[in-house]
Scaffold this motif. Sequence first.
Motif, PDB file in Angstrom:
ATOM      1  N   ALA A  31       0.660  -1.204  -0.054  1.00 21.13           N
ATOM      2  CA  ALA A  31       0.064   0.102  -0.083  1.00 21.13           C
ATOM      3  C   ALA A  31       0.731   1.025   0.023  1.00 21.13           C
ATOM      4  O   ALA A  31       1.967   1.401   0.559  1.00 21.13           O
ATOM      5  CB  ALA A  31      -0.996  -0.020   1.272  1.00 21.13           C
ATOM      6  N   GLU A  32       0.371   2.281  -0.606  1.00 23.81           N
ATOM      7  CA  GLU A  32       0.851   3.589  -0.650  1.00 23.81           C
ATOM      8  C   GLU A  32       0.336   4.128   0.631  1.00 23.81           C
ATOM      9  O   GLU A  32      -0.787   4.168   0.728  1.00 23.81           O
ATOM     10  CB  GLU A  32       0.605   4.456  -1.879  1.00 23.81           C
ATOM     11  CG  GLU A  32       1.603   4.933  -2.499  1.00 23.81           C
ATOM     12  CD  GLU A  32       1.037   5.475  -3.962  1.00 23.81           C
ATOM     13  OE1 GLU A  32       1.659   6.650  -4.340  1.00 23.81           O
ATOM     14  OE2 GLU A  32       0.135   4.890  -4.636  1.00 23.81           O
ATOM     15  N   VAL A  33       1.321   5.374   1.009  1.00 23.20           N
ATOM     16  CA  VAL A  33       0.757   6.133   2.107  1.00 23.20           C
ATOM     17  C   VAL A  33       1.111   7.335   1.687  1.00 23.20           C
ATOM     18  O   VAL A  33       2.192   8.133   1.595  1.00 23.20           O
ATOM     19  CB  VAL A  33       1.501   5.926   3.578  1.00 23.20           C
ATOM     20  CG1 VAL A  33       0.762   6.617   4.679  1.00 23.20           C
ATOM     21  CG2 VAL A  33       1.464   4.184   3.746  1.00 23.20           C
ATOM     22  N   LEU A  34      -0.070   8.305   1.801  1.00 28.76           N
ATOM     23  CA  LEU A  34       0.001   9.953   1.322  1.00 28.76           C
ATOM     24  C   LEU A  34      -0.454  10.536   2.446  1.00 28.76           C
ATOM     25  O   LEU A  34      -1.158  10.158   3.364  1.00 28.76           O
ATOM     26  CB  LEU A  34      -0.672   9.795   0.162  1.00 28.76           C
ATOM     27  CG  LEU A  34       0.023   9.187  -0.962  1.00 28.76           C
ATOM     28  CD1 LEU A  34      -0.720   9.151  -2.251  1.00 28.76           C
ATOM     29  CD2 LEU A  34       1.658   9.696  -1.483  1.00 28.76           C
ATOM     30  N   SER A  35      -0.675  11.822   2.038  1.00 28.07           N
ATOM     31  CA  SER A  35      -1.392  12.893   3.059  1.00 28.07           C
ATOM     32  C   SER A  35      -3.030  12.725   2.789  1.00 28.07           C
ATOM     33  O   SER A  35      -3.225  11.900   1.507  1.00 28.07           O
ATOM     34  CB  SER A  35      -0.995  14.178   2.724  1.00 28.07           C
ATOM     35  OG  SER A  35      -1.633  14.648   1.533  1.00 28.07           O
ATOM     36  N   HIS A  36      -3.691  13.050   3.368  1.00 24.94           N
ATOM     37  CA  HIS A  36      -5.114  12.853   3.352  1.00 24.94           C
ATOM     38  C   HIS A  36      -5.462  13.297   1.876  1.00 24.94           C
ATOM     39  O   HIS A  36      -6.236  12.714   1.176  1.00 24.94           O
ATOM     40  CB  HIS A  36      -6.207  13.466   4.427  1.00 24.94           C
ATOM     41  CG  HIS A  36      -6.147  12.722   5.771  1.00 24.94           C
ATOM     42  ND1 HIS A  36      -5.329  12.932   6.815  1.00 24.94           N
ATOM     43  CD2 HIS A  36      -6.488  11.359   5.882  1.00 24.94           C
ATOM     44  CE1 HIS A  36      -5.440  12.333   7.805  1.00 24.94           C
ATOM     45  NE2 HIS A  36      -6.089  11.432   7.414  1.00 24.94           N
ATOM     46  N   ALA A  37      -5.161  14.375   1.579  1.00 26.46           N
ATOM     47  CA  ALA A  37      -5.797  15.184   0.279  1.00 26.46           C
ATOM     48  C   ALA A  37      -5.129  14.637  -0.830  1.00 26.46           C
ATOM     49  O   ALA A  37      -5.835  13.968  -1.676  1.00 26.46           O
ATOM     50  CB  ALA A  37      -5.130  16.600   0.517  1.00 26.46           C
ATOM     51  N   GLU A  38      -3.849  14.251  -0.910  1.00 27.61           N
ATOM     52  CA  GLU A  38      -3.426  13.420  -1.784  1.00 27.61           C
ATOM     53  C   GLU A  38      -3.928  12.153  -2.184  1.00 27.61           C
ATOM     54  O   GLU A  38      -4.303  11.834  -3.361  1.00 27.61           O
ATOM     55  CB  GLU A  38      -1.897  13.230  -1.890  1.00 27.61           C
ATOM     56  CG  GLU A  38      -0.914  14.408  -1.961  1.00 27.61           C
ATOM     57  CD  GLU A  38       0.368  14.158  -1.429  1.00 27.61           C
ATOM     58  OE1 GLU A  38       1.313  14.825  -2.178  1.00 27.61           O
ATOM     59  OE2 GLU A  38       0.708  13.525  -0.246  1.00 27.61           O
TER      60      GLU A  38
END
Lengths: 461, 461, 461
Positions: B62-69
């Motif tokens: 899984a990828e982890v990004l900021s909420h908006a991204e």
Amino acid sequence: MNTNSSNMMALAPNTSNKRETVCIFGTGDFGRALGHKMIQCGYPVVYGSRSTQISNMIPKDAEVLSHAEAAQKAAIIIIAIQRQHYNFLTPLAEILRGKVLVDISNNLKLNQYPESNAEYLAQLLPGARVVKGFNTVSAWALQSGALDASRQVFVCGDDMEAKQMVMNIVRALGLTPLDQGSLLAAQEIENYPLQLFPMWKFPVFLSLGLTAFFFFYCLVLDVIYTYVYEKQDFSFFIAITIPNQVCPVMALTLLGLVYLPGVLAAIIQLYRGTKYSRFPDWLDKWMLCRKQLGLIALAFASLHAVFTLVGPIRSFVRWRTSQGIISQALNNKTEPLDTTSAWLSDSYLALGILGFFFFVLVGITSLPSVSNSVNWREFRFVQSKLGYLTLILCTAHTLVYGGNWFLNPLAYKWYLPNIYMLGLVVPCTVLVVKFVLIFPCVDKPLTQIRQGWERNPKHSE
Amino acid sequence: MNTNSSNMMALAPNTSNKRETVCIFGTGDFGRALGHKMIQCGYPVVYGSRSTQISNMIPKDAEVLSHAEAAQKAAIIIIAIQRQHYNFLTPLAEILRGKVLVDISNNLKLNQYPESNAEYLAQLLPGARVVKGFNTVSAWALQSGALDASRQVFVCGDDMEAKQMVMNIVRALGLTPLDQGSLLAAQEIENYPLQLFPMWKFPVFLSLGLTAFFFFYCLVLDVIYTYVYEKQDFSFFIAITIPNQVCPVMALTLLGLVYLPGVLAAIIQLYRGTKYSRFPDWLDKWMLCRKQLGLIALAFASLHAVFTLVGPIRSFVRWRTSQGIISQALNNKTEPLDTTSAWLSDSYLALGILGFFFFVLVGITSLPSVSNSVNWREFRFVQSKLGYLTLILCTAHTLVYGGNWFLNPLAYKWYLPNIYMLGLVVPCTVLVVKFVLIFPCVDKPLTQIRQGWERNPKHSE
Amino acid sequence: MNTNSSNMMALAPNTSNKRETVCIFGTGDFGRALGHKMIQCGYPVVYGSRSTQISNMIPKDAEVLSHAEAAQKAAIIIIAIQRQHYNFLTPLAEILRGKVLVDISNNLKLNQYPESNAEYLAQLLPGARVVKGFNTVSAWALQSGALDASRQVFVCGDDMEAKQMVMNIVRALGLTPLDQGSLLAAQEIENYPLQLFPMWKFPVFLSLGLTAFFFFYCLVLDVIYTYVYEKQDFSFFIAITIPNQVCPVMALTLLGLVYLPGVLAAIIQLYRGTKYSRFPDWLDKWMLCRKQLGLIALAFASLHAVFTLVGPIRSFVRWRTSQGIISQALNNKTEPLDTTSAWLSDSYLALGILGFFFFVLVGITSLPSVSNSVNWREFRFVQSKLGYLTLILCTAHTLVYGGNWFLNPLAYKWYLPNIYMLGLVVPCTVLVVKFVLIFPCVDKPLTQIRQGWERNPKHSE
């Protein structure tokens, strides 16, 4: 009323004409059976076939045309041909554009092709709206009307409207459509009818193996030993006495095996300090067949109950009882009531009855319709709390039955322990370990781990 | 075939890429479990998180990004955070416009907030399409694959398309989605996993209370009385003899309590002359737990059956039998067959067997899958006609068992009636009142009232 | 948290107002019950009625208006009036255009009208969107909340959106909607609540007839014969001894009758050389009630099991046993163990127990929820393989029970064979014919025929 009746008469023919024409490609067995059934249910059916001559095989009221002509007559086309011949459809791509194609094919073995037949069809004809369905219904059942098992028709497809059209036909034929989502589900739907109790294979073979072992163990101790040392022929023990020793031991052992993997998993999680690393494969598989192991254990327990209850009717038991009474009568003495043995006998029977009662309760909640109507919390309560209660009661039943027999050297013929002692090994192990796991000093870290806490978060993964 | 295979190879990667990306907000236990499962089933998963550092906890692929991204990468966003933190989503309102937000939250107690979490989320983000789902599935079950109880995922939402998208994911994970309609159903869906057999609480406590009472009643009469007056230790009666007196009395009393509220309701309707005024609250509640009372009665009846059948195996019974036979043999006399006692014994056994048989039949139709497959008329036929037949047979069984014992002064130890006489009170009352209600002069007005007729239409309501 | 709470307060009233107004035409019993329930569940309800005066009959919170006014207030109108009065709706056609009309009517008998009420309504008002529903729910159940049997609401209609709206109301009332497809399904939905176990009629009457015959047969041989020739009153045999002879014979005969039609069908197919010509009507009907015959056979087998187990408790059996023992004791002799009779007794008991065990297994897979969760291949395996195993075991049980009694002239009182010989006729016939059909020379052409092969394709049809 009169006005209504005349109204109805005028409108009636209109009603019966409402079913849309369905086209079937292929005049094989299933194509014909499906056509028959559809005509019965009021659908006009047109067959698409290479040769339009073999008309005596297909239903009387159906039309037979070339593939192209037939396809043009209907919005729904059922593809009753085998996957190998799908590519002959590519020239018809233009005519089939926008049509609903129903893929009803099955394979000969599980995962025969890399993608499902329905997806393959959709790739060949990108303009068509492919729906998977009907593959779980048997031609014989369709024709005979004996649709007990196959009432459910799994349907999947990417086009909602096309799926709805197919589901309406399914319902009109008296079957129950089950929407399985997008065409990606086709692989699973195609695999479904090929299975024969896949989850039961391991538990059944394990049970058969263990049963055979325990049966011969008893045979040696009860029949052969007696024959060798006491010259008595107790071969008829094979019919009831030995099965009634094997069944309870099997029931208890299998019930223990149901709860053993849970206990092992807890130990592994405690040792690793995390729940995020995968269990060994054998443990995963074992955990997935616990329900089956439990139901087989219940079957053995039921057999044990009936074999026990049937006791007083047996010719041998009646003979033994009357011998006992006659020898007392001839010796002119009456024995007083032995309260201890009355206590032992009554309490092991009561424990067995209660254990069996809770076992049946747990078994009933395994029925699909019951387990579907309880939530997760209720299911765990029954399967875990009531299940352990069952295990405790049944183990106690066996222990009390044994009484102080364990210490008696007569119990060890040929230095082998009696069979019920073998049956106690697994359940007692489970109960002892579980008892340790309940201690707060062990339970607390385990609960934390199960809630996602990790001892060494850096090293995990 | 060759052409096909090469075709398939070219198309295969295309197929496996088909799953749309899913975004998960929150990296808590359930968020991670769901992500793991989705990746397993072929979904690309992207996590939205405040800190993108804690990557060793979440699934590898899984990828982890900021909420908006993260939100921008997917059409479906699973909100795996707690209700208290929902308001941090308001700044993201613009990005979440038109997205499908899946509320998977649960509360800690029933009806904790005035509106459901999902409705609250929908009010915070009016532009998003909120769907409630997955809250009935446990993280542990998702991870271990042991999904027996929680196969069903209740889904609700106001946007049909959004709901379909979520239901497709549910199906892809091997679960069964159940459409519960609009978002108004979210409250009920959120309450569902918090329940622990709510309908069973009152019947179970009532049964436990009554059982305890009857048990001590029997203990006093059978063990203590015998010990005081006859100096005999029958304490082992606690294991089987007394349970086998308590169980039938409980079964009969509870079965009577199943039919008593119906009889009371009829009396109230007759008295009031209308069916349109509400019953008292206690009667309403009583009527709603009749099924549970009946099933507990069936459990007691089953225990009674097994306790009775086990009789001849008991050490005490075998001792008593042999004493009887030996004393006859020693006195050199044989008793002739007493036809009357043979009649009594056989007929009370036969009545009991038939009563139990019909009781089990009625119990089987209470299984969800069976009661779902009968219509209202059939269900009433079984529950009412067969139910009353069961009550009559079981009451007759007890009456014949008692025989002329009622008139015997020996039956009243310490002036207390025998326990089976107590057990007859409720069923006999029900049967007598029901018998009166069947008379045409009573039945006719009752039927009229039940069809909507009112005696004093002016005064009602 | 505080912000949230104030938010919720402001939003709460908004939420509870969300339910759309529902209009009900007709203030009869069902119209009022449905209105009550809907108001309870938060729907604003408005009644359409000829007279707006009878307001004391209908729910307090409902409005009563003229039909036209009421219809204009709601998008969904429930038509709670009888079919005979539908034509009064024609003048309202313009107002009802585009509205969702829910037809909830039932008829008094099966197929009373040529088309369903819902279709008739749709023809009267072509502009309205007619949905069939709610007709399977009883007014009494709605009002009392006792909705055990009638949780399922069958819904059908041609307009998807209208159907969804009705299904949402169904769910909101706590019921389960079942989409049955287009309005063509209305006929079946209207017939559904009128049925009373239609599939069970023939099997039940057949069983009652056969039971009566066998009962009198036993009565003559066991009670009357003994009374005439031995002057002994064994009338109490009526209670248990005779039922325990009739039950096993009935179980065995009915179990044979379950497998007889399959064997007959095979013979017919072999004789005709095709599977495409229809079976005679009686055979078709017989095949369709095999499940019911099997379940009744299982009921008889269960009764037989309990009647047998209860034996040692019977007063008569205990008397007979003690007489036997006393006469041995008085003659001062002890009989040695007869191994042959021990073998016979134990093996017929063991065969019976195993047969009953498999019979129960087959019975459990007949439960709707279980048979729905197996595929066609698994279902056939259980019903055919396990079923025949049951038949073989039960037949063997009876044969061993009889032992060499067949050749004994004492077994033929009044030249009539004993009843268990009669019970062997059907199952032995089935097993012998089935045995012949398994031979490769017979099985091979039969398999070909069942796969669609025809011996004389020209002459068929």
